[in-house]
Design an enzyme around this catalytic site. Structure first.
Site, PDB file in Angstrom:
ATOM      1  N   ASP A   1      26.452  27.449  77.542  1.00 13.90           N
ATOM      2  CA  ASP A   1      25.985  28.465  76.590  1.00 13.90           C
ATOM      3  C   ASP A   1      24.566  28.912  76.964  1.00 13.90           C
ATOM      4  O   ASP A   1      23.669  28.068  77.139  1.00 13.90           O
ATOM      5  CB  ASP A   1      26.002  27.838  75.182  1.00 13.90           C
TER       6      ASP A   1
ATOM      7  N   ALA B   1      27.255  33.773  65.315  1.00 14.25           N
ATOM      8  CA  ALA B   1      28.350  34.102  64.390  1.00 14.25           C
ATOM      9  C   ALA B   1      28.343  33.283  63.104  1.00 14.25           C
ATOM     10  O   ALA B   1      29.100  33.597  62.182  1.00 14.25           O
ATOM     11  CB  ALA B   1      29.698  33.979  65.093  1.00 14.25           C
ATOM     12  N   SER B   2      27.476  32.276  63.008  1.00 11.49           N
ATOM     13  CA  SER B   2      27.391  31.552  61.729  1.00 11.49           C
ATOM     14  C   SER B   2      26.944  32.492  60.620  1.00 11.49           C
ATOM     15  O   SER B   2      27.280  32.293  59.453  1.00 11.49           O
ATOM     16  CB  SER B   2      26.387  30.390  61.832  1.00 11.49           C
TER      17      SER B   2
ATOM     18  N   THR C   1      25.053  26.945  64.287  1.00 10.12           N
ATOM     19  CA  THR C   1      24.284  26.627  63.076  1.00 10.12           C
ATOM     20  C   THR C   1      25.156  26.074  61.951  1.00 10.12           C
ATOM     21  O   THR C   1      24.770  25.114  61.273  1.00 10.12           O
ATOM     22  CB  THR C   1      23.528  27.899  62.608  1.00 10.12           C
TER      23      THR C   1
HETATM   24  P1  13P Z   1      24.678  30.397  65.550  1.00  8.43           P
HETATM   25  O1  13P Z   1      23.714  29.244  65.773  1.00  8.43           O
HETATM   26  O2  13P Z   1      24.069  31.481  64.774  1.00  8.43           O
HETATM   27  O3  13P Z   1      25.971  29.904  65.032  1.00  8.43           O
HETATM   28  O4  13P Z   1      24.964  31.037  67.010  1.00  8.43           O
HETATM   29  C1  13P Z   1      25.679  30.315  67.958  1.00  8.43           C
HETATM   30  C2  13P Z   1      25.578  30.942  69.292  1.00  8.43           C
HETATM   31  O5  13P Z   1      25.471  32.144  69.441  1.00  8.43           O
HETATM   32  C3  13P Z   1      25.641  30.059  70.446  1.00  8.43           C
HETATM   33  O6  13P Z   1      25.547  30.779  71.641  1.00  8.43           O
HETATM   34  O1  G3H Z   2      22.628  29.864  71.081  1.00 13.60           O
HETATM   35  C1  G3H Z   2      22.373  28.680  70.974  1.00 13.60           C
HETATM   36  C2  G3H Z   2      22.512  28.002  69.691  1.00 13.60           C
HETATM   37  O2  G3H Z   2      21.960  28.816  68.683  1.00 13.60           O
HETATM   38  C3  G3H Z   2      21.960  26.619  69.648  1.00 13.60           C
HETATM   39  O3  G3H Z   2      20.815  26.461  70.440  1.00 13.60           O
HETATM   40  O4  G3H Z   2      21.187  23.979  70.534  1.00 13.60           O
HETATM   41  O5  G3H Z   2      19.431  25.066  71.925  1.00 13.60           O
HETATM   42  O6  G3H Z   2      19.164  24.886  69.439  1.00 13.60           O
HETATM   43  P1  G3H Z   2      20.095  25.024  70.580  1.00 13.60           P
HETATM   44 ZN    ZN Z   3      24.306  32.516  71.412  1.00 11.91          ZN
END
Ligand code: 13P
Ligand code: G3H
Ligand code: ZN
Length: 283
Positions: free
Chosen positions: A82, A209-210, A232
């Site tokens: 990601d 998308a949360s 999230t």
């Molecule tokens: P949220 O943390 O808003 O769910 O977004 C997830 C995301 O886009 C991970 O790439």
């Molecule tokens: O897009 C990423 C997510 O929002 C989570 O990011 O795990 O690095 O805080 P993180």
């Molecule tokens: Zn993201």
């Protein structure tokens, strides 16, 4: 079964008019919750590792946990990077066993983003691993005004050019969602999403998308969204589970009885999203 590539599950989703949930995992309990939820819903699933998760758990540990549980599962599981931050990180993840990659050059000028994305795609396609890339910017909650969210949105004509120039497999679009929202209040620009889908032809990815409403998911999927990223909401569920466990038994010192409740809450949150995304029963 062995880990599968995202190409396999997302092309099927595009043809079938539903979206596959891409859930961010931070520790063993999340990985278990994601795979168990997929099994119980008979859904294909994408488990993804963010920059924060890689820093917290380590790349090799993530691959070992996910591979072990995916191999024992009877539904398709994808391991996805990601927001990959560089060409080098994508190479490392490919070598470590990821079956789906992302290069996020969305904060770079167009030409730089396109050039590095192209390089990642050429490298990953040698071994048949698909690549997601981002155009426009999905911003972080608390750091932007609504005017900026609008200004960062993906331009449909530029998206067409970006897909043609890079050869990417899936396009992450900025259409009104914001990373890290704690409530479902973001408005999705459906016309823009549909225009991008029509012009590019590739499966689209909804980040942040949360914070999107249930109606937003449905309309987004209809417009061409095939992968929906949720992080999230799972963090909220895990911590709420642990809070509830401790509130019920403040003297509990067995961490498994605390984190175990978090794991159950995460699993239930994922199952609810899978039903909304239409991927339940599609494995
Ligand atoms: P949220 O943390 O808003 O769910 O977004 C997830 C995301 O886009 C991970 O790439
Ligand atoms: O897009 C990423 C997510 O929002 C989570 O990011 O795990 O690095 O805080 P993180
Ligand atoms: Zn993201």
């Amino acid at each position: 079964m062995p880990l599968v590539t995202s190409e396999k599950v997302l092309k099927k989703a595009q043809a079938g008019g539903y979206a596959v949930g891409a859930f961010n995992a931070n520790n063993l309990e999340y990985v278990q919750a994601i795979v168990e939820a997929a099994e119980e819903e008979r859904a294909p699933v994408i488990l993804q590792a963010s920059q924060g998760a890689i820093k917290y758990a380590g790349l090799e540990m993530i691959v070992a946990m996910v591979r072990t549980l995916a191999e024992a599962a009877t539904v398709p599981v994808v391991l996805h990077l990601d927001h990959g931050r560089s060409f080098e990180q994508n190479v490392k993840c490919l070598r470590a066993g990821f079956t789906s990659l992302m290069y996020d050059g969305s904060k770079l000028p167009y030409d730089e983003n396109a050039a590095i994305t192209r390089k990642v795609v050429e490298m990953a396609h040698v071994v048949g691993v698909p690549v997601e890339a981002e155009l426009g910017q999905v911003p972080d909650a608390g750091k932007v005004t609504m005017e900026e969210v609008e200004a960062f949105m993906t331009d449909p004509d530029e998206a067409k050019k970006f897909v043609e120039e890079t050869g990417l497999d899936f396009l992450a679009v900025a259409v009104g969602s914001i990373h890290g929202m704690k409530s479902q209040a973001a408005e999705i620009d459906i016309d823009r999403t549909k225009k991008i889908a029509d012009l590019t032809g590739v499966p689209l990815v909804l980040h942040g998308a949360s914070g999107v409403t249930d109606e937003g998911y449905k309309a987004g999927i209809k417009a061409g969204i095939c992968k929906i990223n949720i992080a999230t909401e799972l963090n909220k569920a895990f911590t709420r589970g642990m809070h509830d466990a401790l509130a019920k038994n403040p003297n509990e010192i067995d961490p498994r009885k605390i984190a175990g409740v978090g794991r159950e809450y995460v699993k239930e949150a994922i199952k609810a999203k899978m039903r909304l995304f239409g991927c339940s029963g599609k494995a």
